[in-house]
Design a protein around this motif. Structure first.
Motif, short mmCIF file in Angstrom:
data_model
loop_
_atom_site.label_atom_id
_atom_site.label_comp_id
_atom_site.label_asym_id
_atom_site.label_seq_id
_atom_site.Cartn_x
_atom_site.Cartn_y
_atom_site.Cartn_z
N THR A 31 -11.19 -2.78 -9.57
CA THR A 31 -10.32 -1.90 -10.35
C THR A 31 -9.31 -1.14 -9.52
O THR A 31 -8.63 -0.25 -10.02
N ARG A 32 -9.20 -1.48 -8.23
CA ARG A 32 -8.32 -0.71 -7.35
C ARG A 32 -7.15 -1.53 -6.84
O ARG A 32 -7.22 -2.76 -6.75
N ASP A 33 -6.09 -0.81 -6.48
CA ASP A 33 -4.98 -1.44 -5.77
C ASP A 33 -5.40 -1.64 -4.32
O ASP A 33 -5.99 -0.74 -3.71
N VAL A 34 -5.08 -2.80 -3.77
CA VAL A 34 -5.53 -3.17 -2.44
C VAL A 34 -4.34 -3.63 -1.61
O VAL A 34 -3.46 -4.34 -2.10
N GLY A 35 -4.33 -3.24 -0.35
CA GLY A 35 -3.26 -3.67 0.53
C GLY A 35 -3.79 -4.30 1.81
O GLY A 35 -4.89 -3.97 2.27
N TRP A 36 -3.01 -5.19 2.36
CA TRP A 36 -3.25 -5.73 3.70
C TRP A 36 -2.19 -5.14 4.63
O TRP A 36 -0.99 -5.17 4.30
N TYR A 37 -2.62 -4.61 5.74
CA TYR A 37 -1.75 -4.06 6.76
C TYR A 37 -2.02 -4.78 8.07
O TYR A 37 -3.05 -5.42 8.24
N ARG A 38 -1.09 -4.62 9.01
CA ARG A 38 -1.32 -5.17 10.33
C ARG A 38 -0.81 -4.22 11.39
O ARG A 38 0.08 -3.40 11.13
N VAL A 48 1.68 -5.47 5.00
CA VAL A 48 1.94 -6.90 4.90
C VAL A 48 2.13 -7.27 3.43
O VAL A 48 3.13 -7.87 3.03
N ALA A 49 1.15 -6.90 2.60
CA ALA A 49 1.21 -7.22 1.18
C ALA A 49 0.22 -6.33 0.43
O ALA A 49 -0.76 -5.86 1.01
N SER A 50 0.50 -6.12 -0.85
CA SER A 50 -0.42 -5.37 -1.69
C SER A 50 -0.49 -6.00 -3.06
O SER A 50 0.44 -6.71 -3.49
N ILE A 51 -1.60 -5.73 -3.74
CA ILE A 51 -1.80 -6.21 -5.11
C ILE A 51 -2.40 -5.07 -5.91
O ILE A 51 -3.39 -4.46 -5.50
N SER A 52 -1.78 -4.77 -7.06
CA SER A 52 -2.29 -3.70 -7.89
C SER A 52 -3.42 -4.22 -8.77
O SER A 52 -3.63 -5.43 -8.89
N SER A 53 -4.12 -3.30 -9.41
CA SER A 53 -5.19 -3.70 -10.31
C SER A 53 -4.64 -4.55 -11.46
O SER A 53 -5.36 -5.39 -12.02
N GLY A 55 -2.13 -6.65 -11.08
CA GLY A 55 -1.59 -7.89 -10.55
C GLY A 55 -0.19 -7.81 -9.99
O GLY A 55 0.38 -8.83 -9.59
N THR A 56 0.39 -6.63 -9.92
CA THR A 56 1.72 -6.48 -9.32
C THR A 56 1.63 -6.67 -7.81
O THR A 56 0.76 -6.09 -7.17
N LEU A 57 2.54 -7.48 -7.28
CA LEU A 57 2.53 -7.80 -5.85
C LEU A 57 3.69 -7.11 -5.13
O LEU A 57 4.76 -6.92 -5.70
N ASN A 58 3.44 -6.80 -3.89
CA ASN A 58 4.47 -6.20 -3.05
C ASN A 58 4.29 -6.74 -1.64
O ASN A 58 3.15 -6.92 -1.20
N PHE A 59 5.42 -7.01 -0.95
CA PHE A 59 5.35 -7.61 0.38
C PHE A 59 6.26 -6.88 1.35
O PHE A 59 7.31 -6.34 0.98
N GLY A 60 5.86 -6.90 2.62
CA GLY A 60 6.72 -6.39 3.65
C GLY A 60 7.96 -7.26 3.79
O GLY A 60 7.92 -8.47 3.50
N ASP A 61 9.07 -6.67 4.21
CA ASP A 61 10.33 -7.40 4.29
C ASP A 61 10.24 -8.62 5.21
O ASP A 61 10.94 -9.62 5.01
N PHE A 62 9.39 -8.55 6.20
CA PHE A 62 9.31 -9.63 7.19
C PHE A 62 8.59 -10.86 6.64
O PHE A 62 8.61 -11.93 7.23
N VAL A 63 7.91 -10.73 5.50
CA VAL A 63 7.12 -11.84 4.99
C VAL A 63 8.01 -13.00 4.57
O VAL A 63 7.73 -14.16 4.89
#
Length: 113
Positions: A31-38, A48-53, A55-63
């Motif tokens: 039930t949580r928003d989760v992100g990957w960082y580096r 790096v990227a995130s996904i909301s509960s 399903g909304t996605l977000n990415f770092g510009d470098f991806v």
């Protein structure tokens, strides 16, 4: 106590792929928003990227379309698919649950040229 566990890192050649996994005890990821960082040596931690509960996605510009983030059907695991890897992608990759202090221990990704 909640534990976040990342896995799937390793050594890969430039252009290769890896799939990172993030799991958590207690069904936290459902039930949580989760992100990957580096974080690379000498550099700040970056998204790096995130996904909301929802399903909304977000990415770092470098991806630039190289990586994807997803959840499994049971929503107990969040994946980060890394494709077309470059040496500059070398870093420790961390999973984070937003609005909490929960971070995983990190998994090392090393890309050789």
């Amino acid at each position: 106590q909640v534990q976040l566990v990342e896995s799937g890192g390793g050594l890969v050649q430039s252009g290769g792929s890896l799939r990172l996994s993030c799991t958590a005890s207690g069904g936290l990821l459902r039930t949580r928003d989760v992100g990957w960082y580096r974080q690379a040596p000498g550099k700040q931690r970056e998204l790096v990227a995130s996904i909301s509960s929802g399903g909304t996605l977000n990415f770092g510009d470098f991806v630039k379309g190289r990586f994807t983030i997803s959840r499994d059907n049971t929503k107990t695991t969040v994946y980060l698919q890394l494709n077309a890897l470059k040496p500059e992608d070398t870093a420790v990759y961390y999973c984070h649950v937003y609005q909490t202090n929960y971070w995983g221990q990190g998994t090392q990704v090393t890309v050789s040229s």
